[in-house]
Every structure is written in C-alpha cells, then in structure tokens.
Design an enzyme around this catalytic site. Structure first.
Site, PDB file in Angstrom:
ATOM      1  N   ASP A  36       0.832  -1.212   0.000  1.00 62.02           N
ATOM      2  CA  ASP A  36       0.000   0.000   0.000  1.00 62.02           C
ATOM      3  C   ASP A  36       0.863   1.256   0.000  1.00 62.02           C
ATOM      4  O   ASP A  36       1.966   1.260   0.534  1.00 62.02           O
ATOM      5  CB  ASP A  36      -0.928  -0.030   1.224  1.00 62.02           C
ATOM      6  CG  ASP A  36      -2.127   0.886   1.052  1.00 62.02           C
ATOM      7  OD1 ASP A  36      -2.369   1.363  -0.075  1.00 62.02           O
ATOM      8  OD2 ASP A  36      -2.824   1.124   2.059  1.00 62.02           O
ATOM      9  N   GLY A  37       0.328   2.317  -0.596  1.00 56.89           N
ATOM     10  CA  GLY A  37       0.993   3.624  -0.553  1.00 56.89           C
ATOM     11  C   GLY A  37       1.639   4.063  -1.854  1.00 56.89           C
ATOM     12  O   GLY A  37       2.353   5.073  -1.877  1.00 56.89           O
ATOM     13  N   GLY A  74       0.217   5.397  -4.468  1.00 58.91           N
ATOM     14  CA  GLY A  74      -0.341   6.682  -4.891  1.00 58.91           C
ATOM     15  C   GLY A  74       0.249   7.822  -4.084  1.00 58.91           C
ATOM     16  O   GLY A  74       0.639   8.861  -4.629  1.00 58.91           O
ATOM     17  N   ARG A 120      -0.147   9.064 -10.058  1.00 62.87           N
ATOM     18  CA  ARG A 120      -0.244   7.849  -9.232  1.00 62.87           C
ATOM     19  C   ARG A 120       0.354   6.617  -9.906  1.00 62.87           C
ATOM     20  O   ARG A 120       0.960   5.770  -9.255  1.00 62.87           O
ATOM     21  CB  ARG A 120      -1.721   7.554  -8.902  1.00 62.87           C
ATOM     22  CG  ARG A 120      -2.362   8.526  -7.940  1.00 62.87           C
ATOM     23  CD  ARG A 120      -3.846   8.182  -7.743  1.00 62.87           C
ATOM     24  NE  ARG A 120      -4.005   6.810  -7.268  1.00 62.87           N
ATOM     25  CZ  ARG A 120      -3.922   6.441  -5.990  1.00 62.87           C
ATOM     26  NH1 ARG A 120      -3.696   7.324  -5.060  1.00 62.87           N
ATOM     27  NH2 ARG A 120      -4.074   5.181  -5.650  1.00 62.87           N
ATOM     28  N   GLU A 139     -12.329  -4.582  -4.454  1.00 61.45           N
ATOM     29  CA  GLU A 139     -12.795  -3.209  -4.246  1.00 61.45           C
ATOM     30  C   GLU A 139     -12.062  -2.204  -5.138  1.00 61.45           C
ATOM     31  O   GLU A 139     -12.536  -1.087  -5.361  1.00 61.45           O
ATOM     32  CB  GLU A 139     -12.605  -2.799  -2.774  1.00 61.45           C
ATOM     33  CG  GLU A 139     -13.558  -3.487  -1.797  1.00 61.45           C
ATOM     34  CD  GLU A 139     -13.273  -4.977  -1.597  1.00 61.45           C
ATOM     35  OE1 GLU A 139     -12.081  -5.365  -1.627  1.00 61.45           O
ATOM     36  OE2 GLU A 139     -14.225  -5.750  -1.421  1.00 61.45           O
ATOM     37  N   ASN A 140     -10.895  -2.587  -5.635  1.00 60.13           N
ATOM     38  CA  ASN A 140     -10.099  -1.639  -6.435  1.00 60.13           C
ATOM     39  C   ASN A 140     -10.726  -1.313  -7.794  1.00 60.13           C
ATOM     40  O   ASN A 140     -10.316  -0.352  -8.451  1.00 60.13           O
ATOM     41  CB  ASN A 140      -8.663  -2.149  -6.640  1.00 60.13           C
ATOM     42  CG  ASN A 140      -7.810  -2.086  -5.388  1.00 60.13           C
ATOM     43  OD1 ASN A 140      -6.909  -2.910  -5.188  1.00 60.13           O
ATOM     44  ND2 ASN A 140      -8.049  -1.109  -4.523  1.00 60.13           N
ATOM     45  N   ARG A 171     -11.827   2.354  -8.471  1.00 61.86           N
ATOM     46  CA  ARG A 171     -10.893   3.453  -8.770  1.00 61.86           C
ATOM     47  C   ARG A 171     -11.187   4.044 -10.156  1.00 61.86           C
ATOM     48  O   ARG A 171     -11.870   3.411 -10.964  1.00 61.86           O
ATOM     49  CB  ARG A 171      -9.454   2.933  -8.725  1.00 61.86           C
ATOM     50  CG  ARG A 171      -9.087   2.515  -7.334  1.00 61.86           C
ATOM     51  CD  ARG A 171      -7.632   2.147  -7.220  1.00 61.86           C
ATOM     52  NE  ARG A 171      -7.338   1.828  -5.830  1.00 61.86           N
ATOM     53  CZ  ARG A 171      -6.152   1.945  -5.273  1.00 61.86           C
ATOM     54  NH1 ARG A 171      -5.126   2.345  -5.986  1.00 61.86           N
ATOM     55  NH2 ARG A 171      -5.986   1.654  -3.996  1.00 61.86           N
ATOM     56  N   ARG A 212      -5.366  -2.073   8.703  1.00 62.93           N
ATOM     57  CA  ARG A 212      -6.553  -2.867   8.360  1.00 62.93           C
ATOM     58  C   ARG A 212      -6.165  -3.950   7.371  1.00 62.93           C
ATOM     59  O   ARG A 212      -5.121  -3.885   6.728  1.00 62.93           O
ATOM     60  CB  ARG A 212      -7.670  -1.984   7.794  1.00 62.93           C
ATOM     61  CG  ARG A 212      -7.260  -1.123   6.623  1.00 62.93           C
ATOM     62  CD  ARG A 212      -8.434  -0.279   6.099  1.00 62.93           C
ATOM     63  NE  ARG A 212      -7.939   0.694   5.134  1.00 62.93           N
ATOM     64  CZ  ARG A 212      -7.685   1.967   5.411  1.00 62.93           C
ATOM     65  NH1 ARG A 212      -7.905   2.447   6.613  1.00 62.93           N
ATOM     66  NH2 ARG A 212      -7.215   2.783   4.473  1.00 62.93           N
ATOM     67  N   LEU A 213      -7.078  -4.921   7.242  1.00 66.51           N
ATOM     68  CA  LEU A 213      -6.819  -6.057   6.356  1.00 66.51           C
ATOM     69  C   LEU A 213      -7.306  -5.811   4.928  1.00 66.51           C
ATOM     70  O   LEU A 213      -6.876  -6.502   4.007  1.00 66.51           O
ATOM     71  CB  LEU A 213      -7.494  -7.319   6.896  1.00 66.51           C
ATOM     72  CG  LEU A 213      -6.826  -7.964   8.113  1.00 66.51           C
ATOM     73  CD1 LEU A 213      -7.652  -9.147   8.598  1.00 66.51           C
ATOM     74  CD2 LEU A 213      -5.410  -8.432   7.770  1.00 66.51           C
ATOM     75  N   GLU A 227       1.165 -13.151  12.315  1.00 70.40           N
ATOM     76  CA  GLU A 227       1.717 -11.999  13.020  1.00 70.40           C
ATOM     77  C   GLU A 227       1.620 -10.802  12.075  1.00 70.40           C
ATOM     78  O   GLU A 227       1.924 -10.923  10.892  1.00 70.40           O
ATOM     79  CB  GLU A 227       3.190 -12.241  13.383  1.00 70.40           C
ATOM     80  CG  GLU A 227       3.401 -13.343  14.385  1.00 70.40           C
ATOM     81  CD  GLU A 227       2.792 -13.031  15.749  1.00 70.40           C
ATOM     82  OE1 GLU A 227       2.777 -11.847  16.149  1.00 70.40           O
ATOM     83  OE2 GLU A 227       2.311 -13.970  16.412  1.00 70.40           O
TER      84      GLU A 227
HETATM   85  C1  IPE Z   1      -5.348  -2.806  -0.429  1.00 74.97           C
HETATM   86  O1  IPE Z   1      -4.986  -1.485  -0.613  1.00 74.97           O
HETATM   87  C2  IPE Z   1      -5.374  -3.531  -1.742  1.00 74.97           C
HETATM   88  C3  IPE Z   1      -4.070  -3.721  -2.381  1.00 74.97           C
HETATM   89  C4  IPE Z   1      -2.908  -3.408  -1.871  1.00 74.97           C
HETATM   90  C5  IPE Z   1      -4.111  -4.351  -3.677  1.00 74.97           C
HETATM   91  P1  IPE Z   1      -6.090  -0.349  -0.770  1.00 74.97           P
HETATM   92  O2  IPE Z   1      -5.369   0.949  -0.904  1.00 74.97           O
HETATM   93  O3  IPE Z   1      -7.021  -0.698  -1.872  1.00 74.97           O
HETATM   94  O4  IPE Z   1      -6.872  -0.451   0.606  1.00 74.97           O
HETATM   95  P2  IPE Z   1      -7.771   0.599   1.382  1.00 74.97           P
HETATM   96  O5  IPE Z   1      -8.721   1.172   0.395  1.00 74.97           O
HETATM   97  O6  IPE Z   1      -6.849   1.645   1.925  1.00 74.97           O
HETATM   98  O7  IPE Z   1      -8.409  -0.195   2.471  1.00 74.97           O
HETATM   99  C1  IPE Z   2      -1.412   0.135  -3.495  1.00 77.29           C
HETATM  100  O1  IPE Z   2      -1.157   1.508  -3.503  1.00 77.29           O
HETATM  101  C2  IPE Z   2      -1.556  -0.442  -4.876  1.00 77.29           C
HETATM  102  C3  IPE Z   2      -2.898  -0.930  -5.213  1.00 77.29           C
HETATM  103  C4  IPE Z   2      -3.931  -0.936  -4.418  1.00 77.29           C
HETATM  104  C5  IPE Z   2      -3.080  -1.415  -6.571  1.00 77.29           C
HETATM  105  P1  IPE Z   2      -2.352   2.543  -3.561  1.00 77.29           P
HETATM  106  O2  IPE Z   2      -2.683   2.808  -4.983  1.00 77.29           O
HETATM  107  O3  IPE Z   2      -3.483   2.074  -2.727  1.00 77.29           O
HETATM  108  O4  IPE Z   2      -1.682   3.834  -2.936  1.00 77.29           O
HETATM  109  P2  IPE Z   2      -2.360   4.850  -1.921  1.00 77.29           P
HETATM  110  O5  IPE Z   2      -2.891   4.050  -0.788  1.00 77.29           O
HETATM  111  O6  IPE Z   2      -3.443   5.545  -2.683  1.00 77.29           O
HETATM  112  O7  IPE Z   2      -1.249   5.757  -1.537  1.00 77.29           O
HETATM  113 MG    MG Z   3      -4.016   2.339  -0.794  1.00 75.79          MG
END
Ligand code: IPE
Ligand code: IPE
Ligand code: MG
Length: 249
Positions: free
Chosen positions: A29-30, A32, A42, A76-77, A80, A203-204, A216
């Site tokens: 995550d992160g 973006g 992004r 859920e993605n 986007r 979160r998961l 863990e």
């Molecule tokens: C979780 O990240 C999904 C992936 C890493 C593929 P998200 O960025 O989609 O999760 P939320 O929306 O913060 O819960």
């Molecule tokens: C995780 O990074 C990658 C995917 C979910 C595909 P994000 O795209 O969720 O990056 P942030 O959370 O918006 O920074």
């Molecule tokens: Mg994210």
C-alpha cells in the site's frame, strides 16, 4: 531484475535462519501517496511498486523464505478511476510477459488467487501461460492476489461445498477446517506466518481473512515504493521477537 549488487544480499546475521516465516504476505500500500509526494501521477507509484516487489521476491529467495504472497488488486479496487484500473491491468500483463524468462531462471513458481475470470482476456492468457510454464519450479512459491476479495473467496468455497453436499458427495459433518481450506484459492500454499502492510494503515482490506487467523502483523509507515531490504529486515526482526502462542500459555 537489476544486475547491480543489492545491499543485504545475504541473510543478516541477527536473524535466525531456522525461525524465519515460511510464508510472508504483503499488502503493498501507498503507491499513490508516494507518487504524489514526488509530484508524479499515481501510476508512477505503481510502476515503481513492481520493482520493489521484484526485489522482495528475490530477497525472500536469497534469505530463505519459501513463500511470498502479494496483494496486487482487490475486488474493491475496481472502484478506482477507469484510467488507473486500465493502467494496472496493462501493467500486470506487461510485467508477466517481461518477467517470465527470469522467473524460469530464478526457479520461481507463480500462482494467482482471486476471481481471475473477470480480468481482461489478454491478462488471463498471460496468467495461464506463466502459471503453466513455472509449475515445476521449486525455488520459491510466489502468489499474486489479483481481483482478490477474502469474503468473496469464502463465499465461493461455501458454494462449492454446498453443492457437493447437495449432490450427496459430502456429508455436512465432514466439513472441517482442513476441507474448507482446500476449497479456498490458497489451497496450494500454507497460511501466512507474517503479514506486512506498508503505509501505516492498520486494516486487512479484505485480504486472506480466513488464512490470517494466526498471522503476526507488522505495519510500517514506509510507503510501498520505499520498502527495501532494510525494511524487510526490520519486519523479520520484529517477527522473530514475537511469542507465537496460538492460544496456549
Ligand atoms: C489494499 O490497498 C489492496 C491492495 C494493496 C491491492 P487499498 O489501498 O485498496 O486499501 P484501502 O482502500 O486503503 O483499504
Ligand atoms: C497500493 O497503492 C496499490 C494498489 C492498491 C493497486 P495505492 O494505490 O493504494 O496507494 P495509496 O494508498 O493511494 O497511496
Ligand atoms: Mg491504498
């Protein structure tokens, strides 16, 4: 993968090789936020994220972690912006095509978990090819969660089990944890011992809900594109300091 020598090539001396997790799962995550901080779109974060995943996979191999599972795209993605979803699908396909030869050389067995039938056909073809070509490889088990949702996975297992019962192939009393696990997408791999989530979110996000019962958890503020071997080293040190009781004393 880059030819230049990587820092922390060998297992760091402060880690006990006999107490490494057998299976590490990562919520990458992160991307973006990383891109935004650099003043980039992004998608540049996603592109950089692929390189980071590649090095983590190689690091797991170098250090002796036999299985890695990465969350690449959640159910859920799809919510986007269309341009970002399209870019990700294109990126997955391109990376699979580009990396297949190297996965063969590195003895990587790749597998996918998720509802793959909803992915673009050209990506499904690339997935099928990489899974087939690498299925005899035994160097490391690499699982990519794509269009994956934990609840959806549990529901499809319930449906398959219910229909086996309905057809008289299975008795309700025969449904136990082991049988249920065999109906999940992850039937090929054990449950994760360690879950790492980057970017500080606690979160998961619908990832491996059943499988994570006793994992863990390690959460780092580092954004995924900055997650390097030093960060992984810290995660493994934290893991080795945990007392895994599994409900016992
Ligand atoms: C979780 O990240 C999904 C992936 C890493 C593929 P998200 O960025 O989609 O999760 P939320 O929306 O913060 O819960
Ligand atoms: C995780 O990074 C990658 C995917 C979910 C595909 P994000 O795209 O969720 O990056 P942030 O959370 O918006 O920074
Ligand atoms: Mg994210």
């Amino acid at each position: 993968m880059t030819a230049k020598p990587t820092a922390l090539q060998e297992l760091p001396a402060d880690l006990d090789r006999y107490r490494l997790p057998k299976h590490v799962a990562v919520i990458m995550d992160g991307n973006g936020r990383w891109a935004k901080r650099q003043g980039l779109p992004r998608i540049m974060g996603h592109r950089r994220g692929v390189d980071v995943l590649k090095d983590l996979l190689r690091c797991c191999k170098d250090w002796g972690v036999p299985a890695l599972t990465a969350y690449a795209f959640s159910t859920e993605n799809w919510g986007r912006p269309l341009e970002e979803v399209d870019f990700l699908m294109m990126l997955f396909e391109r990376v699979l095509r580009r990396e297949l030869q190297e996965m063969m050389q590195e003895n990587v067995q790749i597998q996918f978990v998720g509802n793959l039938s909803a992915l673009p056909q050209s990506l499904q073809d690339e997935i099928e090819r990489s899974v087939n070509d690498t299925k005899q490889n035994r160097g490391i088990q690499f699982t990519v969660a794509t269009n994956y949702g934990g609840r959806q996975e549990i529901l499809q297992a319930c449906q398959a089990i219910a229909s086996a019962v309905q057809q008289g192939k299975l008795q309700p009393e025969e449904i136990d944890e082991e049988l249920f696990s065999r109906h999940l997408y992850t039937a090929h791999v054990g449950d994760p011992d360690l879950l790492i989530r980057t970017s500080g979110e606690m979160r998961l996000s619908n990832f491996l809900l059943w499988q994570m019962a006793y994992a863990e958890m390690y959460i780092t503020e580092a954004l995924w594109p900055d997650f390097d071997r030093a960060e992984f080293h810290r995660a493994l040190c934290a893991y080795q300091q945990r007392d895994r009781r599994f409900g016992k004393v």
